[in-house]
Scaffold this active site. Structure first.
Site, PDB file in Angstrom:
ATOM      1  N   GLU A   5      49.672  39.500  38.312  1.00  0.00           N
ATOM      2  CA  GLU A   5      50.476  38.743  38.712  1.00  0.00           C
ATOM      3  C   GLU A   5      51.263  38.597  37.907  1.00  0.00           C
ATOM      4  O   GLU A   5      52.442  38.039  39.353  1.00  0.00           O
ATOM      5  CB  GLU A   5      50.314  37.315  38.899  1.00  0.00           C
ATOM      6  N   HIS A  65      38.738  29.627  40.884  1.00  0.00           N
ATOM      7  CA  HIS A  65      39.456  29.785  42.832  1.00  0.00           C
ATOM      8  C   HIS A  65      39.145  28.931  43.274  1.00  0.00           C
ATOM      9  O   HIS A  65      38.861  29.025  44.599  1.00  0.00           O
ATOM     10  CB  HIS A  65      37.984  30.812  43.004  1.00  0.00           C
TER      11      HIS A  65
HETATM   12  C1  LIG Z   1      43.731  37.633  37.976  1.00  0.00           C
HETATM   13  C2  LIG Z   1      43.215  38.003  39.207  1.00  0.00           C
HETATM   14  N1  LIG Z   1      43.931  39.027  40.579  1.00  0.00           N
HETATM   15  C3  LIG Z   1      43.403  38.947  41.653  1.00  0.00           C
HETATM   16  C4  LIG Z   1      42.263  38.779  41.375  1.00  0.00           C
HETATM   17  C5  LIG Z   1      41.237  38.454  42.912  1.00  0.00           C
HETATM   18  N2  LIG Z   1      40.392  39.820  42.854  1.00  0.00           N
HETATM   19  C6  LIG Z   1      38.907  39.555  43.036  1.00  0.00           C
HETATM   20  S1  LIG Z   1      38.325  40.986  42.393  1.00  0.00           S
HETATM   21  C7  LIG Z   1      39.428  42.125  42.784  1.00  0.00           C
HETATM   22  C8  LIG Z   1      39.588  44.067  42.379  1.00  0.00           C
HETATM   23  C9  LIG Z   1      39.139  44.278  41.249  1.00  0.00           C
HETATM   24  O1  LIG Z   1      39.266  45.322  41.881  1.00  0.00           O
HETATM   25  P1  LIG Z   1      38.381  46.024  40.137  1.00  0.00           P
HETATM   26  O2  LIG Z   1      38.495  45.517  38.696  1.00  0.00           O
HETATM   27  O3  LIG Z   1      38.419  47.892  40.204  1.00  0.00           O
HETATM   28  O4  LIG Z   1      37.366  45.787  39.581  1.00  0.00           O
HETATM   29  P2  LIG Z   1      35.908  46.454  41.249  1.00  0.00           P
HETATM   30  O5  LIG Z   1      35.408  44.869  41.594  1.00  0.00           O
HETATM   31  O6  LIG Z   1      35.936  47.636  41.607  1.00  0.00           O
HETATM   32  O7  LIG Z   1      34.294  46.116  40.000  1.00  0.00           O
HETATM   33  C10 LIG Z   1      40.743  41.651  42.470  1.00  0.00           C
HETATM   34  C11 LIG Z   1      42.160  41.776  42.878  1.00  0.00           C
HETATM   35  C12 LIG Z   1      41.752  38.314  40.663  1.00  0.00           C
HETATM   36  N3  LIG Z   1      40.227  37.626  40.703  1.00  0.00           N
HETATM   37  N4  LIG Z   1      42.187  37.911  38.877  1.00  0.00           N
END
Ligand SMILES: Cc1ncc(C[n+]2csc(CCOP(=O)(O)OP(=O)(O)O)c2C)c(N)n1
Ligand SMILES: Cc1ncc(C[n+]2csc(CCOP(=O)(O)OP(=O)(O)O)c2C)c(N)n1
Ligand SMILES: [Mg+2]
Ligand SMILES: [Mg+2]
Lengths: 333, 332, 333, 332
Positions: free
Chosen positions: D64, D133
């Site tokens: 972000e 959230h």
């Molecule tokens: C700072 C922040 N930005 C965005 C999100 C929204 N978000 C939740 S899960 C996710 C994807 C994360 O991907 P990854 O690290 O590959 O983990 P996975 O969900 O595949 O286990 C996002 C963008 C968040 N929770 N926190």
């Protein structure tokens, strides 16, 4: 590789390199003058000088075109001057006067000059890097062949946003060159106390960016490396990171006596003073005579002194002027 | 503990509050940029690494979000960290840790842990540090249940409020003001006190002036000026923004029937607005509308010394605004 | 290397590995049950399932001692269960009931359990990594031989605080093991769209951390790698990063039909279903008979169903209970 | 531009405001996590990448602070970025860019550039998303001169306020509420308007209810309930937190002589406190003390659906609080 015509610089001429000498001297004299002005109470607050690191500013800006973008830091006097900011605009900013490049509301840490592509000067560690990526994306979208150059320190490679910027640059193939000025200290704390790797170029690699280590005391080496990286970026070949090994001869900021240095360290680095190195080389090569060198020194010193005097004669900004800088829209003024 | 009072600067009071906390409780640690060998950029931790060792006083890399997270990890596993944020303008760099982790951690876990972290943020203008190094920000984070937010306007408060903050089982954001470091005053090495107490520094009958941080000193000077104009001002150092001591403040307002708040922040979202709103919601009768002395709403903090001086409320400006509401002429 | 006595696990026994099979099944059945509960309106909001990635939870927690620390993410059901959280405590949390591990105030993304060293469950990307470093520093200062294990996803390696945590861990030699579960997607976006490198282990190297790539579908491989990294950390040899190559069989969260997958991709990965892989291997090795496997499946399924029913019978928390969770001190309740 | 009104959901109004802005000005771009191919996690940008191409609508890595910085770089070099922050709880992850860069950039440069960046933050509770959230946060950043802060409580406002935000030469933080996406209403595709205007959604004579985001819908329902109790409420959608439309609000208060604010935030530091304080400072005579309906000060937003429902102000609770100040009995 499709380097845009007229963009690739060739081996610098003797004239260019004499110009570099003038510029590196101007920066050195500027910084020394700032210390004086502090004593005289004409510059207040804090200021971060760059003596010892001037070769980086001079060599890197020499490799740019006029319309390229740059983002710099609170330790940015050298970069601004190297980019062509008139010293009175820089002094004026440090003194908080209307003649200052930001009309005196920015101060020492904020030497921004859009007319020279110097689109931001950041007092928060790492903040300028992603902004440079954004500027590079602008150029990429327009296809106008501009590149962005972003400077930061060694300590800045530990803050998250540094990595964020590198990753985005790589993923989007942005025409940006990151220059890490590794002067071995972040404020009063030596690199190895806070940083897991010694060669920071490694951190470019981890973000898919071609990375090189450069001798930051040698203007010619800096110029050559940046020229190559810039041509690469302009040719749509993606970003680069250049780690410049360097050293600052003064403390971190005004109040720092730099007691944390190890014995003999400063002396060792003073032997590689970028001003002396360049002067000696130009003399050895016959590009600069003793008389010319002397004449330049005297002239540049006078220019700096005059610029400081001009700035000191400029008034401070008014509150109304400052108010107009907050919002661009009429509604909130 | 020594209960005699000694003369001390605000800076030394900060250091002594940390030293006494480190001394009393071996789980207390101090971390931050340049806090160890350099003794802090503002010299608030000089001598502590020599006294307590590198395990307890240590330098961090430049990564505010990361090292506040580390403090959280230390806190929930048995330590009591104090974290220095060199300029409160860098709190947003630790934004997630400050907003989403520290205050919410105990709650989200269903009360499984305590989070005894004190984040010291060094704020405030008047130092010609420019737009990115001059914020106070004590109300930015005051809308976060789970967090406690404190400030200090005197050397005594620097000691006792910080000491109290460090002793909390909950996260506390403690604001210092760099313009106060040189201010001297008597300091009693008090034990940790209750949170959420404001301090009446000067009793008075004609007007209640509530102030925080540097504005406390200026309010005290304003009160001295006002005395010459025949106005007897009560000056309150707010100290705790969350929880806020509405009882002390509103009792004073009921007595003086005049209210003015003074802070180095803009009015929108300020703690002063909350105080004034609370007085209104409780229907407290005033003899004149209340007032809030703040930073201008249409300016950021400029570097130019002339301009910086123009926008930070001075003692004289505070006195003038008080005169306007109590209805006497100011004496310049 | 001075590994603390009694801490290094040996080759897992047949009993251990049968236990792993029960655990991996429990996780799989749990996640499938959650989908049902969603349809029935018993679980609300959002939830992030881990089908396909269960070998990582099971193999890694098997390599820990009881008093080691863990930080997990919103995709943490598997880790919590593998660490021994009773399924009714996990279900209860997802349903917002008092029986939940966090008394129902946390929800699906927050399965924290201090009694099992599970000190935090983070819904903000990357936030748990530095907290794990802090926990590891606690252990280091006390010299009690504990280690911390921190999980994150591939997408999390792009956020700055990931790098901050790695650098601090390396500089302070913290006994922490970072596990990156590279399931090729961050929400709906494939790795290569957002990430400059394919092998995320590279990012450990850039922060001076020994790093390895591991087959995340193979419980034995995960166990062996984590065991080694944990022994290393316990022996005061510093942090490690393990990139586990894996895949999630379901969408990112409840509402995601996962249309972004390339053709045949899911099918290819389903062939490497960690549950089937383990079951087949245990049968091939004669550790598990057909009958035993069947008996375990039936038993575990019943345990899961019973746990869900138990949780559903628990009441929601009261406002007063929730209020007491905000502050530990009396003053603000 | 089509000035006829059409029925549209809040979600579609957001998308159409972006689509029309992208259409009108080729320098407008949209970036954020999963905004392109996935059309946004809340489906607010479905179809935009197909229509405007990958140069103008693109997915970012999860970073972000970094990608808001990129938007700033784009903005000062000729583009007009819209940035989606998926949950407003992630604004602190971009804390430095939001607090220290966007609002201060033009000022620090001495007015050398414009910063036309719109940051869309999706906020709000009621979705059972849990403590990390569910924040709205529209006042967290309202104390920052240089930034404009906006919200929308209706589909029409979602369109017109967002459209206005995107057209600004200054950075705007625009808050949406995920609990409103399904709400339908008439939408006129108005051209960008003035900033800082509140909207009177329901005129009335007995009490002024000022609300933001989801609370606007609940205030409207409360007004319907109040009508049955014989109370004629004026309902105002605040829309702009900075600059705030004190004129519209206080004119209404002068007329109704009763003021109540409703927001999904705690009271300390709330915009409601600022409105109430302003009314007090202007000495507006009221027939009863004002009131502020907010989230409880001693709780965070819990996951448990039962508890979440208990703490988010309902229409009935709003109506009851209004009845208490206007002095009539509520009709349940
Ligand atoms: C700072 C922040 N930005 C965005 C999100 C929204 N978000 C939740 S899960 C996710 C994807 C994360 O991907 P990854 O690290 O590959 O983990 P996975 O969900 O595949 O286990 C996002 C963008 C968040 N929770 N926190
Ligand atoms: C986010 C943030 N944290 C801390 C600081 C305070 N600070 C200013 S300069 C500096 C050291 C930076 O070191 P380096 O990146 O090596 O640059 P150098 O000063 O050596 O040029 C620090 C910590 C800051 N400006 N921003
Ligand atoms: Mg450095
Ligand atoms: Mg992933």
């Amino acid at each position: 590789m499709s380097v845009k015509e007229g963009r690739v610089h060739v081996t610098p001429s003797a004239v260019d390199r004499r110009g570099w000498f003038e510029r590196i001297l101007a920066i050195r004299f500027f910084e020394e003058k700032v210390q004086e002005l502090f004593m005289d109470g004409l510059v207040e607050g804090t200021t971060h000088l760059c003596q010892g690191q001037e070769a980086i500013s001079v060599g890197s800006t020499a490799a740019l075109s006029d319309d390229d973008y740059m983002t710099i830091t609170y330790r940015g006097h050298g970069h601004a001057l190297a980019r062509g900011m008139p010293p009175e605009a820089a002094f004026g900013e440090l003194m908080g006067r209307t003649i200052g490049c930001c009309h005196g509301v920015g101060g020492s840490m904020h030497l921004t000059d859009f007319s020279r592509g110097l689109i931001g000067s950041f007092a928060i560690i790492g903040a300028g890097l992603s902004v440079a990526v954004g500027a590079a994306l602008s150029a990429q979208r327009r296809g106008d062949g501009r590149v962005a150059l972003a400077y930061c320190g060694d300590g800045a490679t530990n803050i998250g946003t540094f990595h964020e910027a590198l990753n985005m640059a790589a993923v989007w193939h942005a025409p940006v060159v990151f220059i890490v000025e590794n002067n071995l200290y972040a404020e009063y704390t030596p690199l190895q106390v806070t940083t897991a790797v010694t060669d920071l170029a490694q951190r470019g690699v981890a973000n898919g960016i071609r990375s090189r280590i450069v001798d930051g005391q040698d203007v010619d080496a800096v110029y050559e490396a940046v020229l190559e990286a810039v041509a690469h970026a302009r040719g749509d070949e993606g970003p680069s990171l250049l780690e410049m090994k360097t050293y600052r001869f003064r403390g971190h900021s005004r109040t720092d006596p730099a007691k944390y240095r190890s014995a003999g360290e400063l002396e060792k680095w003073l032997e590689r003073d970028p001003v002396t190195l360049l002067e000696r080389r130009l003399r050895d090569e016959g590009v600069l005579s003793d008389d010319e060198a002397h004449e330049i020194r005297v002239r540049v010193q006078k220019e700096i002194d005059d610029a400081a005097a001009t700035a000191a004669a400029s008034p401070p900004p008014t509150l109304d002027a400052a108010r107009a800088f907050v919002y661009a829209s009429r509604e909130l003024r | 503990m020594n209960s005699a009072s000694s003369e001390m600067s605000y800076r030394d009071a900060i250091r002594e509050a940390m030293a006494d906390s480190l001394e009393d409780d071996a789980t207390t640690v101090l971390l931050g940029e340049d806090v160890a060998d350099a003794g802090g950029v503002f010299k608030t931790s000089v001598g502590l690494v020599e006294r307590f060792g590198r395990d307890r006083v240590f330098d961090t890399p430049i990564c505010e979000n990361g090292f506040v997270g580390v403090a959280l990890g230390l806190a929930v596993t048995g330590y009591r960290p104090i974290v220095e944020i060199m300029f409160s303008d860098f709190l947003p760099s630790a934004g997630d840790a400050i907003v989403n982790e520290l205050p919410k951690f105990r709650f989200m876990s269903g009360g499984q842990c305590n989070v005894p972290v004190t984040v010291r943020a060094i704020g405030g203008a008047t130092g010609r540090f420019g737009t990115q190094h001059s914020a106070t920000g004590e109300t930015w984070y005051s809308g976060l249940p789970g967090l406690k937010v404190a400030t200090a306007g005197t050397p005594q408060a620097a000691y006792s409020v910080l000491r109290t903050a460090i002793a909390q089982p909950d996260p506390v954001l403690f604001f210092e003001h760099k313009g106060l470091y040189g201010v001297k005053g008597p300091v009693v090495r008090s034990a940790p006190m209750d949170v959420g107490t404001a301090e009446v520094l000067r009793p008075g009958n004609d007007v209640t002036i509530v102030a925080s941080l540097l504005m406390v000193q200026r309010a005290l000077r304003a009160a001295a000026e006002l005395e010459l104009a025949g106005v007897d001002a009560e000056v309150i150092d707010l100290q705790w923004v969350r929880p806020m001591d509405m009882t002390t403040i509103l009792d004073s307002v009921r007595k003086t029937r005049h209210l003015i708040t003074v802070e180095e922040q803009v009015q929108l979202g300020s703690w002063g607005s909350s105080v004034i709103a609370q007085a209104a919601m409780e229907g407290i009768a005033l003899d004149a509308p209340p007032d809030a002395v703040t930073l201008p709403d249409d300016l950021l903090i400029p570097y130019s010394p002339t301009l910086e001086d123009a926008i930070i409320p001075s003692a004289t400006q505070i006195a003038e605004r008080v005169c306007a509401i109590v209805g006497v002429a100011a004496r310049g």
